[in-house]
Motif scaffolding. Structure first.
Motif, PDB file in Angstrom:
ATOM      1  N   UNK A  51      10.694   6.173   4.179  1.00 33.26           N
ATOM      2  CA  UNK A  51      12.009   5.846   3.626  1.00 33.26           C
ATOM      3  C   UNK A  51      12.884   5.198   4.699  1.00 33.26           C
ATOM      4  N   UNK A  52      12.794   5.736   5.928  1.00 29.86           N
ATOM      5  CA  UNK A  52      13.619   5.216   7.022  1.00 29.86           C
ATOM      6  C   UNK A  52      13.200   3.821   7.458  1.00 29.86           C
ATOM      7  N   UNK A  53      11.927   3.514   7.328  1.00 27.63           N
ATOM      8  CA  UNK A  53      11.418   2.248   7.834  1.00 27.63           C
ATOM      9  C   UNK A  53      10.683   2.387   9.146  1.00 27.63           C
ATOM     10  N   UNK A  54      10.392   3.629   9.544  1.00 29.86           N
ATOM     11  CA  UNK A  54       9.627   3.880  10.766  1.00 29.86           C
ATOM     12  C   UNK A  54       8.124   3.799  10.509  1.00 29.86           C
ATOM     13  N   UNK A  55       7.727   3.814   9.244  1.00 31.79           N
ATOM     14  CA  UNK A  55       6.337   3.618   8.843  1.00 31.79           C
ATOM     15  C   UNK A  55       6.292   2.579   7.729  1.00 31.79           C
ATOM     16  N   UNK A  56       5.169   1.882   7.644  1.00 36.15           N
ATOM     17  CA  UNK A  56       4.977   0.873   6.605  1.00 36.15           C
ATOM     18  C   UNK A  56       3.955   1.373   5.590  1.00 36.15           C
ATOM     19  N   UNK A  57       4.255   1.335   4.291  1.00 40.79           N
ATOM     20  CA  UNK A  57       3.276   1.823   3.300  1.00 40.79           C
ATOM     21  C   UNK A  57       2.054   0.919   3.214  1.00 40.79           C
ATOM     22  N   UNK A  58       0.911   1.522   2.958  1.00 38.67           N
ATOM     23  CA  UNK A  58      -0.316   0.768   2.727  1.00 38.67           C
ATOM     24  C   UNK A  58      -0.425   0.308   1.285  1.00 38.67           C
ATOM     25  N   UNK A  59       0.300   1.001   0.396  1.00 40.62           N
ATOM     26  CA  UNK A  59       0.304   0.616  -1.015  1.00 40.62           C
ATOM     27  C   UNK A  59       1.593   1.141  -1.641  1.00 40.62           C
ATOM     28  N   UNK A  60       1.972   0.538  -2.762  1.00 33.02           N
ATOM     29  CA  UNK A  60       3.169   0.977  -3.464  1.00 33.02           C
ATOM     30  C   UNK A  60       4.414   0.270  -2.965  1.00 33.02           C
ATOM     31  N   UNK A  61       5.558   0.654  -3.526  1.00 31.02           N
ATOM     32  CA  UNK A  61       6.832   0.029  -3.154  1.00 31.02           C
ATOM     33  C   UNK A  61       7.915   1.073  -3.033  1.00 31.02           C
ATOM     34  N   UNK A  62       8.971   0.706  -2.287  1.00 31.41           N
ATOM     35  CA  UNK A  62      10.079   1.617  -2.026  1.00 31.41           C
ATOM     36  C   UNK A  62      11.376   0.824  -2.104  1.00 31.41           C
ATOM     37  N   UNK A  63      12.336   1.338  -2.896  1.00 37.38           N
ATOM     38  CA  UNK A  63      13.639   0.685  -3.040  1.00 37.38           C
ATOM     39  C   UNK A  63      14.750   1.659  -2.671  1.00 37.38           C
ATOM     40  N   UNK A  69      12.858  -2.436  -0.219  1.00 37.31           N
ATOM     41  CA  UNK A  69      12.797  -2.371   1.248  1.00 37.31           C
ATOM     42  C   UNK A  69      11.370  -2.360   1.768  1.00 37.31           C
ATOM     43  N   UNK A  70      10.394  -2.047   0.922  1.00 36.07           N
ATOM     44  CA  UNK A  70       9.005  -2.045   1.374  1.00 36.07           C
ATOM     45  C   UNK A  70       8.062  -2.199   0.192  1.00 36.07           C
ATOM     46  N   UNK A  71       7.061  -3.059   0.373  1.00 36.82           N
ATOM     47  CA  UNK A  71       5.986  -3.232  -0.612  1.00 36.82           C
ATOM     48  C   UNK A  71       4.830  -3.909   0.118  1.00 36.82           C
ATOM     49  N   UNK A  72       3.803  -4.286  -0.624  1.00 44.64           N
ATOM     50  CA  UNK A  72       2.634  -4.892   0.011  1.00 44.64           C
ATOM     51  C   UNK A  72       2.968  -6.205   0.700  1.00 44.64           C
ATOM     52  N   UNK A  73       3.993  -6.913   0.217  1.00 45.39           N
ATOM     53  CA  UNK A  73       4.329  -8.206   0.819  1.00 45.39           C
ATOM     54  C   UNK A  73       5.718  -8.275   1.391  1.00 45.39           C
ATOM     55  N   UNK A  74       6.363  -7.098   1.561  1.00 44.19           N
ATOM     56  CA  UNK A  74       7.764  -7.122   2.014  1.00 44.19           C
ATOM     57  C   UNK A  74       8.054  -5.864   2.813  1.00 44.19           C
ATOM     58  N   UNK A  75       8.817  -6.019   3.891  1.00 43.99           N
ATOM     59  CA  UNK A  75       9.231  -4.856   4.691  1.00 43.99           C
ATOM     60  C   UNK A  75      10.583  -5.147   5.320  1.00 43.99           C
ATOM     61  N   UNK A  76      11.549  -4.248   5.068  1.00 37.81           N
ATOM     62  CA  UNK A  76      12.889  -4.400   5.620  1.00 37.81           C
ATOM     63  C   UNK A  76      13.054  -3.446   6.804  1.00 37.81           C
ATOM     64  N   UNK A  77      13.504  -3.941   7.965  1.00 34.42           N
ATOM     65  CA  UNK A  77      13.660  -3.069   9.135  1.00 34.42           C
ATOM     66  C   UNK A  77      14.732  -2.020   8.926  1.00 34.42           C
ATOM     67  N   UNK A  78      14.635  -0.955   9.729  1.00 31.55           N
ATOM     68  CA  UNK A  78      15.494   0.213   9.555  1.00 31.55           C
ATOM     69  C   UNK A  78      16.975  -0.136   9.625  1.00 31.55           C
TER      70      UNK A  78
END
Length: 334
Positions: A51-63, A69-78
């Motif tokens: 949730x914080x952005x200190x890890x990147x998911x291998x699958x799925x998405x987070x809003x 803020x995170x998905x297979x093709x997108x990552x927003x820094x903390x």
């Protein structure tokens, strides 16, 4: 209608091929406080770091607040997520005063940052200690400074990693109460990682129970405590008696009477110690141990159905009969 504060959609994070977080979906509404509860290695801290952005998911998405803020093709820094972190060890800058620590993450001119930081220290009751360094503060005072620093920038979500575990027992209650009061007063959305079930149930709106990286149950503390989906979920929230039984023709013939079952075959029945009592009739047993626990006595009773723990208001010995309160017994999967 406001967007959910956090949405996790089938999020997975693996380390060396093992899923630390495994296909987790979860929604948290704005202004609500969520506790992530589970055994060590269950995935709580990894989920917080995702949730914080200190890890990147291998699958799925987070809003967060409607922003992906995170998905297979997108990552927003903390620093762009609008989240604040409060660590177990507080992570205050030792060379800075309390005031400088709180002002550190604020934007604007120095005078405005100082004024805002001082106002937040006042809200946590530490304005008179603004010019002390962390080493000159108690553990509880350091925790309050860390909280003020986290809330001062008005983040979308505040994340706590075992925030009270470093405090002495006599400080935990007062600091915990102050933290929850301030979160409620500010309408903050928060996620708290904890191992302490009693602590979690007394301060949050929503529980998420994790085991081996998987979300096994979520809901209000009362609903999860009273209606666990499994023996594992029940045990995560405190003492529980679990006995084996067989369901046949949609009925479990338990030691406490017949219970409805969704399917036939082996099942487990669960009942909390405080929902059992001694009576003149019922399941026969023998008290083999009875110890004082401060506000009650906890008896261990051997019965033909198996050992039971029973919470009592007075000590008991010898032969007894045990009955369950109405609607206290749950039928769980084997």
């Amino acid at each position: 209608m406001a967007e959910p504060a956090i949405v996790l959609d089938r999020v997975t994070r693996r380390f060396s091929g093992r899923a630390a977080v495994d296909d987790v979906s979860l929604t948290l509404e704005p202004g609500r406080i969520l506790a992530l509860l589970g055994p060590s290695g269950g995935g709580k801290t990894t989920l917080l770091r995702l949730i914080a952005g200190l890890e990147t998911p291998d699958a799925g998405s987070l809003s967060i607040s409607g922003s992906l803020v995170a998905s297979s093709g997108h990552w927003m820094p903390i620093e762009q997520r609008g989240v604040a972190l409060v660590f177990q060890d507080f992570a205050l800058f030792p060379h800075m005063t309390a005031l400088q620590n709180v002002a550190f993450g604020l934007k604007g001119k120095a005078a405005a940052r100082r004024e805002t930081a001082l106002a937040w220290l006042d809200r946590v009751g530490l304005a008179h200690l603004a010019h002390r360094h962390p080493h000159a503060l108690s553990g509880g005072e350091q925790q309050r400074v860390a909280l003020a620093r986290a809330l001062a920038p008005e983040p979308r979500v505040v994340l706590f990693d075992e925030p009270f575990s470093a405090l002495d027992a006599h400080l935990r209650q007062s600091v915990r109460d102050d933290v929850i009061r301030l979160l409620r007063d500010t309408g903050s959305t928060a996620v708290i990682v904890t191992h302490d079930a009693q602590e979690a149930m007394g301060m949050v709106d929503q529980l998420a129970l994790l085991e081996n990286g998987r979300l096994i149950q979520t809901g209000s503390p009362r609903s999860v405590y009273d209606h666990p989906v499994s023996a594992t979920a029940a045990r995560l929230l405190g003492p529980v008696n679990v006995l084996r039984a067989i369901a046949a023709d949609g009925v479990v013939h338990s030691p406490f009477g017949p219970l409805p079952a969704d399917a036939d075959g082996p099942v487990q029945i669960a009942v909390r110690p405080e929902r059992l009592r001694l009576a003149n009739d019922g399941l026969a047993g023998q008290v083999v141990e009875c110890g004082f626990s401060g506000d009650c006595w906890m008896a261990r009773v051997e019965t033909a159905a198996g050992p039971l723990r029973v919470r009592l208001s007075a000590p008991a010995t010898g032969p007894v009969h045990v009955v369950a309160e109405p609607d206290a017994v749950r039928v769980l999967p084997a």
